[in-house]
Design a protein around this motif. Sequence first.
Motif, PDB file in Angstrom:
ATOM      1  N   MET A  76     143.680 124.515 126.347  1.00  0.00           N
ATOM      2  CA  MET A  76     144.467 125.719 126.656  1.00  0.00           C
ATOM      3  C   MET A  76     144.329 126.036 128.142  1.00  0.00           C
ATOM      4  SD  MET A  76     144.085 129.518 125.024  1.00  0.00           S
ATOM      5  CE  MET A  76     145.174 130.845 125.500  1.00  0.00           C
ATOM      6  N   SER A  77     145.438 125.974 128.868  1.00  0.00           N
ATOM      7  CA  SER A  77     145.428 126.266 130.312  1.00  0.00           C
ATOM      8  C   SER A  77     145.950 127.682 130.536  1.00  0.00           C
ATOM      9  CB  SER A  77     146.307 125.251 131.053  1.00  0.00           C
ATOM     10  OG  SER A  77     146.060 125.310 132.429  1.00  0.00           O
ATOM     11  N   LEU A  78     145.197 128.477 131.250  1.00  0.00           N
ATOM     12  CA  LEU A  78     145.469 129.904 131.350  1.00  0.00           C
ATOM     13  C   LEU A  78     146.419 130.248 132.496  1.00  0.00           C
ATOM     14  CD1 LEU A  78     141.775 131.146 130.965  1.00  0.00           C
ATOM     15  CD2 LEU A  78     143.479 130.912 129.160  1.00  0.00           C
ATOM     16  N   ARG A  79     147.219 131.269 132.256  1.00  0.00           N
ATOM     17  CA  ARG A  79     147.996 131.893 133.333  1.00  0.00           C
ATOM     18  C   ARG A  79     147.278 133.191 133.675  1.00  0.00           C
ATOM     19  NH1 ARG A  79     153.189 130.651 134.252  1.00  0.00           N
ATOM     20  NH2 ARG A  79     153.874 132.805 134.332  1.00  0.00           N
ATOM     21  N   ILE A  80     146.852 133.303 134.934  1.00  0.00           N
ATOM     22  CA  ILE A  80     145.997 134.418 135.337  1.00  0.00           C
ATOM     23  C   ILE A  80     146.716 135.342 136.301  1.00  0.00           C
ATOM     24  CG2 ILE A  80     143.789 135.051 136.404  1.00  0.00           C
ATOM     25  CD1 ILE A  80     142.676 132.361 135.617  1.00  0.00           C
ATOM     26  N   LEU A  81     146.598 136.649 136.044  1.00  0.00           N
ATOM     27  CA  LEU A  81     147.142 137.681 136.922  1.00  0.00           C
ATOM     28  C   LEU A  81     145.960 138.402 137.575  1.00  0.00           C
ATOM     29  CD1 LEU A  81     149.811 139.235 137.754  1.00  0.00           C
ATOM     30  CD2 LEU A  81     149.201 140.871 135.966  1.00  0.00           C
ATOM     31  N   VAL A  82     145.982 138.491 138.916  1.00  0.00           N
ATOM     32  CA  VAL A  82     144.884 139.126 139.643  1.00  0.00           C
ATOM     33  C   VAL A  82     145.409 140.319 140.438  1.00  0.00           C
ATOM     34  CG1 VAL A  82     143.009 138.811 141.297  1.00  0.00           C
ATOM     35  CG2 VAL A  82     143.737 136.893 139.874  1.00  0.00           C
ATOM     36  N   GLY A  83     144.803 141.474 140.240  1.00  0.00           N
ATOM     37  CA  GLY A  83     145.177 142.668 140.994  1.00  0.00           C
ATOM     38  C   GLY A  83     144.516 142.660 142.367  1.00  0.00           C
ATOM     39  N   CYS A  84     145.301 142.968 143.405  1.00  0.00           N
ATOM     40  CA  CYS A  84     144.792 142.951 144.786  1.00  0.00           C
ATOM     41  C   CYS A  84     145.195 144.248 145.487  1.00  0.00           C
ATOM     42  CB  CYS A  84     145.356 141.753 145.554  1.00  0.00           C
ATOM     43  SG  CYS A  84     144.984 140.161 144.804  1.00  0.00           S
ATOM     44  N   LYS A  85     144.291 145.207 145.524  1.00  0.00           N
ATOM     45  CA  LYS A  85     144.603 146.501 146.122  1.00  0.00           C
ATOM     46  C   LYS A  85     144.291 146.516 147.615  1.00  0.00           C
ATOM     47  CE  LYS A  85     143.932 151.487 145.544  1.00  0.00           C
ATOM     48  NZ  LYS A  85     143.197 152.571 144.855  1.00  0.00           N
ATOM     49  N   ARG A  86     145.184 147.111 148.385  1.00  0.00           N
ATOM     50  CA  ARG A  86     144.957 147.312 149.823  1.00  0.00           C
ATOM     51  C   ARG A  86     144.210 148.624 150.007  1.00  0.00           C
ATOM     52  NH1 ARG A  86     147.958 150.132 153.869  1.00  0.00           N
ATOM     53  NH2 ARG A  86     147.781 149.200 155.951  1.00  0.00           N
ATOM     54  N   VAL A  87     143.033 148.538 150.634  1.00  0.00           N
ATOM     55  CA  VAL A  87     142.206 149.733 150.834  1.00  0.00           C
ATOM     56  C   VAL A  87     141.739 149.802 152.291  1.00  0.00           C
ATOM     57  CG1 VAL A  87     141.357 149.715 148.450  1.00  0.00           C
ATOM     58  CG2 VAL A  87     140.054 148.531 150.228  1.00  0.00           C
ATOM     59  N   ILE A  88     141.262 150.957 152.696  1.00  0.00           N
ATOM     60  CA  ILE A  88     140.635 151.077 154.008  1.00  0.00           C
ATOM     61  C   ILE A  88     139.422 150.157 154.035  1.00  0.00           C
ATOM     62  CG2 ILE A  88     139.388 152.643 155.572  1.00  0.00           C
ATOM     63  CD1 ILE A  88     141.135 154.909 154.591  1.00  0.00           C
ATOM     64  N   ASP A  89     139.289 149.375 155.097  1.00  0.00           N
ATOM     65  CA  ASP A  89     138.211 148.396 155.192  1.00  0.00           C
ATOM     66  C   ASP A  89     136.849 149.069 154.986  1.00  0.00           C
ATOM     67  OD1 ASP A  89     137.734 145.431 156.219  1.00  0.00           O
ATOM     68  OD2 ASP A  89     136.177 146.702 157.098  1.00  0.00           O
ATOM     69  N   TYR A  90     135.968 148.341 154.298  1.00  0.00           N
ATOM     70  CA  TYR A  90     134.666 148.926 153.932  1.00  0.00           C
ATOM     71  C   TYR A  90     133.819 149.298 155.152  1.00  0.00           C
ATOM     72  CZ  TYR A  90     132.450 144.464 155.120  1.00  0.00           C
ATOM     73  OH  TYR A  90     132.001 143.353 155.807  1.00  0.00           O
ATOM     74  N   ALA A  91     134.094 148.681 156.314  1.00  0.00           N
ATOM     75  CA  ALA A  91     133.291 148.951 157.501  1.00  0.00           C
ATOM     76  C   ALA A  91     133.793 150.157 158.304  1.00  0.00           C
ATOM     77  CB  ALA A  91     133.260 147.715 158.401  1.00  0.00           C
ATOM     78  N   VAL A  92     134.927 150.727 157.900  1.00  0.00           N
ATOM     79  CA  VAL A  92     135.530 151.844 158.642  1.00  0.00           C
ATOM     80  C   VAL A  92     134.938 153.172 158.164  1.00  0.00           C
ATOM     81  CG1 VAL A  92     137.674 153.121 159.041  1.00  0.00           C
ATOM     82  CG2 VAL A  92     137.692 150.616 159.065  1.00  0.00           C
ATOM     83  N   LYS A  93     134.636 154.046 159.093  1.00  0.00           N
ATOM     84  CA  LYS A  93     134.193 155.397 158.732  1.00  0.00           C
ATOM     85  C   LYS A  93     135.426 156.235 158.385  1.00  0.00           C
ATOM     86  CE  LYS A  93     131.673 159.470 160.423  1.00  0.00           C
ATOM     87  NZ  LYS A  93     131.069 159.727 159.097  1.00  0.00           N
ATOM     88  N   VAL A  94     135.485 156.681 157.174  1.00  0.00           N
ATOM     89  CA  VAL A  94     136.653 157.416 156.678  1.00  0.00           C
ATOM     90  C   VAL A  94     136.624 158.850 157.201  1.00  0.00           C
ATOM     91  CG1 VAL A  94     137.839 158.240 154.609  1.00  0.00           C
ATOM     92  CG2 VAL A  94     136.763 155.980 154.610  1.00  0.00           C
ATOM     93  N   ARG A  95     137.811 159.311 157.656  1.00  0.00           N
ATOM     94  CA  ARG A  95     137.936 160.687 158.177  1.00  0.00           C
ATOM     95  C   ARG A  95     138.919 161.484 157.324  1.00  0.00           C
ATOM     96  NH1 ARG A  95     140.518 160.601 162.964  1.00  0.00           N
ATOM     97  NH2 ARG A  95     141.158 158.423 162.717  1.00  0.00           N
ATOM     98  N   MET A 139     141.713 143.754 151.709  1.00  0.00           N
ATOM     99  CA  MET A 139     141.724 143.696 150.249  1.00  0.00           C
ATOM    100  C   MET A 139     140.443 144.331 149.704  1.00  0.00           C
ATOM    101  SD  MET A 139     141.893 140.445 147.574  1.00  0.00           S
ATOM    102  CE  MET A 139     143.094 139.542 148.540  1.00  0.00           C
ATOM    103  N   ASN A 140     140.588 145.085 148.634  1.00  0.00           N
ATOM    104  CA  ASN A 140     139.432 145.692 147.984  1.00  0.00           C
ATOM    105  C   ASN A 140     138.385 144.605 147.696  1.00  0.00           C
ATOM    106  OD1 ASN A 140     137.897 147.629 146.452  1.00  0.00           O
ATOM    107  ND2 ASN A 140     138.735 146.694 144.594  1.00  0.00           N
ATOM    108  N   PRO A 141     137.141 144.779 148.133  1.00  0.00           N
ATOM    109  CA  PRO A 141     136.128 143.723 147.965  1.00  0.00           C
ATOM    110  C   PRO A 141     135.953 143.231 146.528  1.00  0.00           C
ATOM    111  CG  PRO A 141     135.308 145.421 149.447  1.00  0.00           C
ATOM    112  CD  PRO A 141     136.609 145.926 148.896  1.00  0.00           C
ATOM    113  N   PHE A 142     136.026 144.128 145.549  1.00  0.00           N
ATOM    114  CA  PHE A 142     135.893 143.697 144.159  1.00  0.00           C
ATOM    115  C   PHE A 142     137.096 142.856 143.713  1.00  0.00           C
ATOM    116  CE2 PHE A 142     133.015 147.406 144.172  1.00  0.00           C
ATOM    117  CZ  PHE A 142     131.879 146.810 143.640  1.00  0.00           C
ATOM    118  N   ASP A 143     138.264 143.126 144.312  1.00  0.00           N
ATOM    119  CA  ASP A 143     139.451 142.316 144.005  1.00  0.00           C
ATOM    120  C   ASP A 143     139.341 140.929 144.635  1.00  0.00           C
ATOM    121  OD1 ASP A 143     140.344 144.530 142.697  1.00  0.00           O
ATOM    122  OD2 ASP A 143     141.845 145.097 144.178  1.00  0.00           O
ATOM    123  N   GLU A 144     138.680 140.840 145.790  1.00  0.00           N
ATOM    124  CA  GLU A 144     138.411 139.530 146.392  1.00  0.00           C
ATOM    125  C   GLU A 144     137.564 138.682 145.443  1.00  0.00           C
ATOM    126  OE1 GLU A 144     136.536 140.255 150.168  1.00  0.00           O
ATOM    127  OE2 GLU A 144     138.402 139.880 151.232  1.00  0.00           O
TER     128      GLU A 144
END
Length: 254
Positions: free
Chosen positions: A1-20, A37-42
């Motif tokens: 059985m060969s899978l078709r995979i869907l991956v969610g990739c959210k655009r977020v403020i980079d983790y190293a940026v100080k949010v204001r 890309m959201n690190p967990f989505d990576e």
Amino acid sequence: MSLRILVGCKRVIDYAVKVRVKPDKLGVVTDGVKHSMNPFDEIAMEEAMRMKEKKLASEVIAVSCGPQQSQETLRTALAMGADRAIHVKIEPKDYETLQPFHVSKILAKIAVEEKIDLVVLGKQAIDDDCNQTGQMTAGLLDWPQGTFVSKVEKVNNHLSVLREIDGGLETVKVSIPAVLTADLRLNEPRYATLPNIMKAKKKPLAVKSVADYGVDISPRQEVLSVEDPPTREAGQKVESVDDLVQKLKDGGFV
């Protein structure tokens, strides 16, 4: 059985940026701020690619819901190895009030339309920290789910999933089709190489609208105020345990 995979990739403020916080207290500053890309989505994308390299998957599709700039995030996913991408374009004013429930409905519709076997998402996004999308997507599809995954193996026609829970680790057997959410220790995402970045520019990226999936994205909640966390007071050093106990007593903590 060969899978078709869907991956969610959210655009977020980079983790190293100080949010204001915005001056109007209704959100955070995003203009001119580095996004990625959201690190967990990576991690989710990396796991999908490893499944494909093991010949467990036939196709990996990246999807992102958001404004025009979300296509940059999808190109990163394509450079990591995804076969094609779907951008569900949402105008900035609507994106500000987009909630996990809306995204879950869109992902569920795409999963059915694309005949997906496995939806792989990050366990949470680092901007809102909701940790809801994977669970609600599984609920809408009525599929089994493996959340907070730190290891996954395909055994016959099911998945053996190692989950990180408060009390330690839990192994669950998940039938396919299913939804997985990636935890931090699942893998180490690869860097996109220059040749793959160039190839990604030629890979198919379909642009869709929310209307194409018949999803109502009107907000279910209203943001009243966004505040910076309170500034922590400086700590105090004590000479002994007795001094510490006395300080706690004086402060009314014991």
